[in-house]
Design a protein around this motif. Sequence first.
Motif, short mmCIF file in Angstrom:
data_model
loop_
_atom_site.label_atom_id
_atom_site.label_comp_id
_atom_site.label_asym_id
_atom_site.label_seq_id
_atom_site.Cartn_x
_atom_site.Cartn_y
_atom_site.Cartn_z
N ILE A 52 0.80 -1.22 0.00
CA ILE A 52 0.00 0.00 0.00
C ILE A 52 0.84 1.27 0.00
O ILE A 52 0.30 2.35 -0.24
CB ILE A 52 -1.01 0.04 1.17
N ASN A 53 2.14 1.19 0.27
CA ASN A 53 2.95 2.40 0.23
C ASN A 53 4.44 2.10 -0.05
O ASN A 53 4.87 0.95 -0.03
CB ASN A 53 2.80 3.23 1.52
N TYR A 54 5.17 3.18 -0.32
CA TYR A 54 6.59 3.07 -0.69
C TYR A 54 7.40 2.38 0.40
O TYR A 54 8.23 1.51 0.12
CB TYR A 54 7.14 4.48 -0.95
N GLU A 55 7.15 2.78 1.63
CA GLU A 55 7.93 2.27 2.75
C GLU A 55 7.86 0.74 2.83
O GLU A 55 8.89 0.06 2.97
CB GLU A 55 7.38 2.90 4.03
N GLN A 56 6.66 0.20 2.74
CA GLN A 56 6.49 -1.26 2.78
C GLN A 56 7.19 -1.92 1.60
O GLN A 56 7.85 -2.95 1.74
CB GLN A 56 5.00 -1.62 2.75
N SER A 57 7.02 -1.33 0.42
CA SER A 57 7.61 -1.92 -0.79
C SER A 57 9.13 -1.95 -0.71
O SER A 57 9.77 -2.95 -1.01
CB SER A 57 7.17 -1.15 -2.04
N LYS A 58 9.70 -0.82 -0.28
CA LYS A 58 11.16 -0.71 -0.18
C LYS A 58 11.70 -1.77 0.78
O LYS A 58 12.71 -2.43 0.50
CB LYS A 58 11.54 0.70 0.29
N GLU A 59 11.03 -1.93 1.89
CA GLU A 59 11.47 -2.92 2.88
C GLU A 59 11.48 -4.33 2.28
O GLU A 59 12.42 -5.10 2.48
CB GLU A 59 10.55 -2.87 4.11
N LEU A 60 10.44 -4.65 1.52
CA LEU A 60 10.34 -6.00 0.94
C LEU A 60 11.39 -6.24 -0.16
O LEU A 60 11.97 -7.31 -0.24
CB LEU A 60 8.94 -6.24 0.38
N TYR A 61 11.61 -5.24 -1.00
CA TYR A 61 12.62 -5.42 -2.05
C TYR A 61 14.02 -5.54 -1.43
O TYR A 61 14.84 -6.34 -1.88
CB TYR A 61 12.55 -4.28 -3.08
N ASP A 62 14.27 -4.77 -0.37
CA ASP A 62 15.55 -4.91 0.35
C ASP A 62 15.69 -6.32 0.94
O ASP A 62 16.76 -6.92 0.88
CB ASP A 62 15.65 -3.87 1.49
N LEU A 63 14.59 -6.83 1.48
CA LEU A 63 14.59 -8.16 2.07
C LEU A 63 14.81 -9.24 1.00
O LEU A 63 15.56 -10.20 1.20
CB LEU A 63 13.25 -8.40 2.79
N ALA A 64 14.18 -9.06 -0.15
CA ALA A 64 14.33 -10.02 -1.25
C ALA A 64 15.77 -10.05 -1.74
O ALA A 64 16.32 -11.12 -2.05
CB ALA A 64 13.39 -9.66 -2.40
N LEU A 65 16.39 -8.88 -1.77
CA LEU A 65 17.79 -8.79 -2.18
C LEU A 65 18.68 -9.55 -1.19
O LEU A 65 19.54 -10.35 -1.56
CB LEU A 65 18.21 -7.32 -2.25
N LYS A 66 18.42 -9.31 0.10
CA LYS A 66 19.20 -9.94 1.16
C LYS A 66 19.06 -11.47 1.13
O LYS A 66 20.03 -12.21 1.30
CB LYS A 66 18.72 -9.39 2.51
N HIS A 67 17.83 -11.94 0.90
CA HIS A 67 17.57 -13.39 0.91
C HIS A 67 17.70 -14.03 -0.47
O HIS A 67 17.51 -15.23 -0.61
CB HIS A 67 16.19 -13.67 1.51
N GLU A 68 18.01 -13.20 -1.47
CA GLU A 68 18.19 -13.69 -2.84
C GLU A 68 16.98 -14.48 -3.33
O GLU A 68 17.07 -15.64 -3.73
CB GLU A 68 19.48 -14.50 -2.97
N VAL A 69 15.82 -13.81 -3.26
CA VAL A 69 14.56 -14.42 -3.69
C VAL A 69 13.97 -13.57 -4.81
O VAL A 69 13.97 -12.33 -4.72
CB VAL A 69 13.56 -14.48 -2.50
#
Length: 351
Positions: A100-117
């Motif tokens: 629903i917002n930038y903050e949530q999206s940014k957190e998830l993309y950062d997490l995906a990068l970290k976990h290589e998903v």
Amino acid sequence: MKTIRWGIIGTGQIARAFASDFCHVKGGELRAVASRNKASADQFSAEFDIELAFFDYFSLINSNEVDVIYIATPHVYHYGLTKACILAGKAVLCEKPFTINYEQSKELYDLALKHEVFVMEAMWTRFNPVIEQVIDWVEEGEIGNLNSIQASFNTLAPTGPNHRLLNLELGGGALLDIGIYPVFLAQLFFGKPDFVQNQAVIGDTDVDLFEQILLGWEAGQLASLDASLISHNPNRAILSGSKGYIEIDSEWFKAKSCRIVTADNKERAVEFDFPGNGYQFEVDEVNRCLEEGVFQSPNHSWQDSLELIATLDEIRQDIGLYYPGESAPDHSHFDEDDLHHHHHEHSHHKH
């Protein structure tokens, strides 16, 4: 190459459209579905010939029987479910808006990068052959210098106040559900706008019923866009340039035809004869990315998705539309580096 096994979370209208188009994908198998309602999961799995039916989301997320999960729940649940998938090492195709917002999206993309998903926002329109054709025409200079885009997405929403589209608690409203499409089209060609203006009408349930949005770019382009849950409209898109224009035919976001009209009124039309609604193309893209071992699609990247939600955030701030758990944000938050520090400090407000 082993078959890529898909699971679906959610059994609503969009999940049904996705599942019914799945038979047209080039590869992959629709193996599992999850609903919090046993009857829905059973019925959905029977109807679409899906082997496994789960009665809670986390059983599917933690199942060894699936490689990638398509999330088709109301917007407000995207963040939590995508996060759980990433932490479980499952690739994700999450329905738009990604969150629903930038903050949530940014957190998830950062997490995906970290976990290589692998993670992708399900901007299915981007992979429609008509849109691919329009991109080619524009890049080839067929209409000269593209300087203006007009696009509409109007539909008549179900009227019950508990329907997700009208429900503030579920992230309802025209902008995030359908306004995202015209904004996507404008940003596909022009990038993130420098100027955002809009007028919106807020309904009885405190969500936006319709809006007209004007986007501007310092390089001299404009986009005039509208979205409505209470009107009918031809839902065409027009891309105007110095040598002619391109018209994407009705229901442009899932069109099977488009035309180019040059300055001397010569017209060329292209028609694509693909089956179903065209959800298969985003699945093909995900499968291709997974086979290549990349974590994001170059055609609808994490950055594309972030720039899209940033614009939607800006429009919502302007109309004062906030969802539960959001506070009126700091207007400087579109600065990338600034945000990076911000969202860690403030993340405890969000949960």
